[in-house]
Design a protein around this motif. Sequence first.
Motif, PDB file in Angstrom:
ATOM      1  N   SER A 110       0.779  -1.384  -0.052  1.00 19.95           N
ATOM      2  CA  SER A 110      -0.025   0.128   0.184  1.00 19.95           C
ATOM      3  C   SER A 110       0.796   1.276   0.014  1.00 19.95           C
ATOM      4  N   PRO A 111       0.579   2.265  -0.170  1.00 21.41           N
ATOM      5  CA  PRO A 111      -0.890   2.789  -0.867  1.00 21.41           C
ATOM      6  C   PRO A 111      -1.586   2.020  -2.248  1.00 21.41           C
ATOM      7  N   TYR A 112      -2.605   1.395  -2.133  1.00 22.10           N
ATOM      8  CA  TYR A 112      -2.838   0.789  -3.699  1.00 22.10           C
ATOM      9  C   TYR A 112      -3.893   1.656  -4.253  1.00 22.10           C
ATOM     10  N   PHE A 113      -4.288   2.963  -3.605  1.00 25.26           N
ATOM     11  CA  PHE A 113      -5.087   3.956  -4.506  1.00 25.26           C
ATOM     12  C   PHE A 113      -4.057   5.246  -4.789  1.00 25.26           C
ATOM     13  N   PRO A 114      -4.491   5.743  -6.043  1.00 29.22           N
ATOM     14  CA  PRO A 114      -5.690   5.405  -6.851  1.00 29.22           C
ATOM     15  C   PRO A 114      -5.292   4.306  -7.866  1.00 29.22           C
ATOM     16  N   THR A 115      -6.051   3.722  -8.319  1.00 29.13           N
ATOM     17  CA  THR A 115      -5.895   2.569  -9.322  1.00 29.13           C
ATOM     18  C   THR A 115      -6.284   2.828 -10.726  1.00 29.13           C
ATOM     19  N   ALA A 116      -5.975   2.226 -11.807  1.00 26.86           N
ATOM     20  CA  ALA A 116      -6.277   2.735 -13.051  1.00 26.86           C
ATOM     21  C   ALA A 116      -7.745   2.219 -13.453  1.00 26.86           C
ATOM     22  N   CYS A 117      -8.229   1.404 -12.701  1.00 24.11           N
ATOM     23  CA  CYS A 117      -9.596   0.856 -12.888  1.00 24.11           C
ATOM     24  C   CYS A 117     -10.590   1.368 -12.206  1.00 24.11           C
ATOM     25  N   TYR A 118     -10.347   1.854 -10.932  1.00 19.05           N
ATOM     26  CA  TYR A 118     -11.235   2.203  -9.908  1.00 19.05           C
ATOM     27  C   TYR A 118     -11.079   3.894  -9.474  1.00 19.05           C
ATOM     28  N   ASP A 125      -5.778  -2.672 -11.309  1.00 20.52           N
ATOM     29  CA  ASP A 125      -4.953  -1.652 -11.485  1.00 20.52           C
ATOM     30  C   ASP A 125      -4.080  -2.219 -12.643  1.00 20.52           C
ATOM     31  N   TYR A 126      -3.147  -1.128 -13.197  1.00 20.31           N
ATOM     32  CA  TYR A 126      -2.306  -1.500 -14.401  1.00 20.31           C
ATOM     33  C   TYR A 126      -0.938  -1.023 -14.024  1.00 20.31           C
ATOM     34  N   MET A 127      -0.001  -2.011 -14.203  1.00 17.77           N
ATOM     35  CA  MET A 127       1.485  -1.746 -13.829  1.00 17.77           C
ATOM     36  C   MET A 127       2.080  -0.536 -14.755  1.00 17.77           C
ATOM     37  N   GLY A 128       1.523  -0.239 -16.017  1.00 18.62           N
ATOM     38  CA  GLY A 128       2.209   0.743 -16.474  1.00 18.62           C
ATOM     39  C   GLY A 128       1.915   2.252 -16.006  1.00 18.62           C
ATOM     40  N   GLN A 129       1.630   2.446 -14.888  1.00 21.29           N
ATOM     41  CA  GLN A 129       1.620   3.811 -14.293  1.00 21.29           C
ATOM     42  C   GLN A 129       2.188   3.622 -12.884  1.00 21.29           C
ATOM     43  N   PRO A 130       2.412   4.532 -12.187  1.00 23.61           N
ATOM     44  CA  PRO A 130       3.167   4.904 -10.865  1.00 23.61           C
ATOM     45  C   PRO A 130       1.871   4.368  -9.881  1.00 23.61           C
ATOM     46  N   PRO A 131       2.419   3.490  -8.719  1.00 28.35           N
ATOM     47  CA  PRO A 131       3.590   3.515  -8.163  1.00 28.35           C
ATOM     48  C   PRO A 131       4.487   2.413  -8.377  1.00 28.35           C
ATOM     49  N   PHE A 132       4.285   1.876  -9.673  1.00 31.95           N
ATOM     50  CA  PHE A 132       5.105   0.676  -9.889  1.00 31.95           C
ATOM     51  C   PHE A 132       6.298   0.982 -10.608  1.00 31.95           C
ATOM     52  N   ALA A 133       7.298   0.188  -9.794  1.00 33.93           N
ATOM     53  CA  ALA A 133       8.914   0.499 -10.389  1.00 33.93           C
ATOM     54  C   ALA A 133       9.220  -0.031 -11.838  1.00 33.93           C
ATOM     55  N   HIS A 134      10.008   0.348 -12.433  1.00 34.01           N
ATOM     56  CA  HIS A 134      10.231   0.092 -13.657  1.00 34.01           C
ATOM     57  C   HIS A 134      10.671  -1.433 -13.428  1.00 34.01           C
ATOM     58  N   SER A 135      11.191  -2.001 -12.639  1.00 37.13           N
ATOM     59  CA  SER A 135      11.470  -3.303 -12.628  1.00 37.13           C
ATOM     60  C   SER A 135      10.405  -4.398 -12.607  1.00 37.13           C
ATOM     61  N   THR A 136       9.177  -4.001 -12.308  1.00 32.74           N
ATOM     62  CA  THR A 136       7.921  -4.718 -12.273  1.00 32.74           C
ATOM     63  C   THR A 136       7.470  -4.873 -13.645  1.00 32.74           C
ATOM     64  N   TYR A 137       7.743  -4.025 -14.671  1.00 30.98           N
ATOM     65  CA  TYR A 137       7.071  -3.946 -15.887  1.00 30.98           C
ATOM     66  C   TYR A 137       7.053  -5.111 -16.867  1.00 30.98           C
TER      67      TYR A 137
END
Length: 145
Positions: free
Chosen positions: A39-47, A103-115
Amino acid sequence: MNRSQPQLQWLFLKLFLVSLFFHFHTSYGDVGTAAQYSSPYFPTACYGSDASNFPSGNFFAAAGDGIWDNGAACGRQYFVRCINDSTPDACNQNQTILITIVDYMGQPPFAHSTYNTTMVLSNTAFETIANSSTASSYINIEFER
């Protein structure tokens, strides 16, 4: 006419066996990799910031490009299990969970290493199928819709 009767029986037997094959064919799903995020898990690309669409039990994930499907993956559910890889004892054996894509990994907070992973699991989901003593931040998974 008696000669054609065994041929008809053979034909029906073949059709029956083929239908059994398709009826009982087992699908093992797709294979990919998963990482975990906190977390934080929000905001998400879906909801966005609406938590009402999150599944109870916190079994959810962010989709990678391979399953994102231009946003159509939002709300999809997958059965996911960890499969053994080169990391000994990385998996909790016989644990299959049902996750929901939020959610979608193509946006923050996801690190480049998770793409390059198939999905990024919530901490709860990841810790349910992966052994907590594993030093790996990635696991191999099998998943099926």
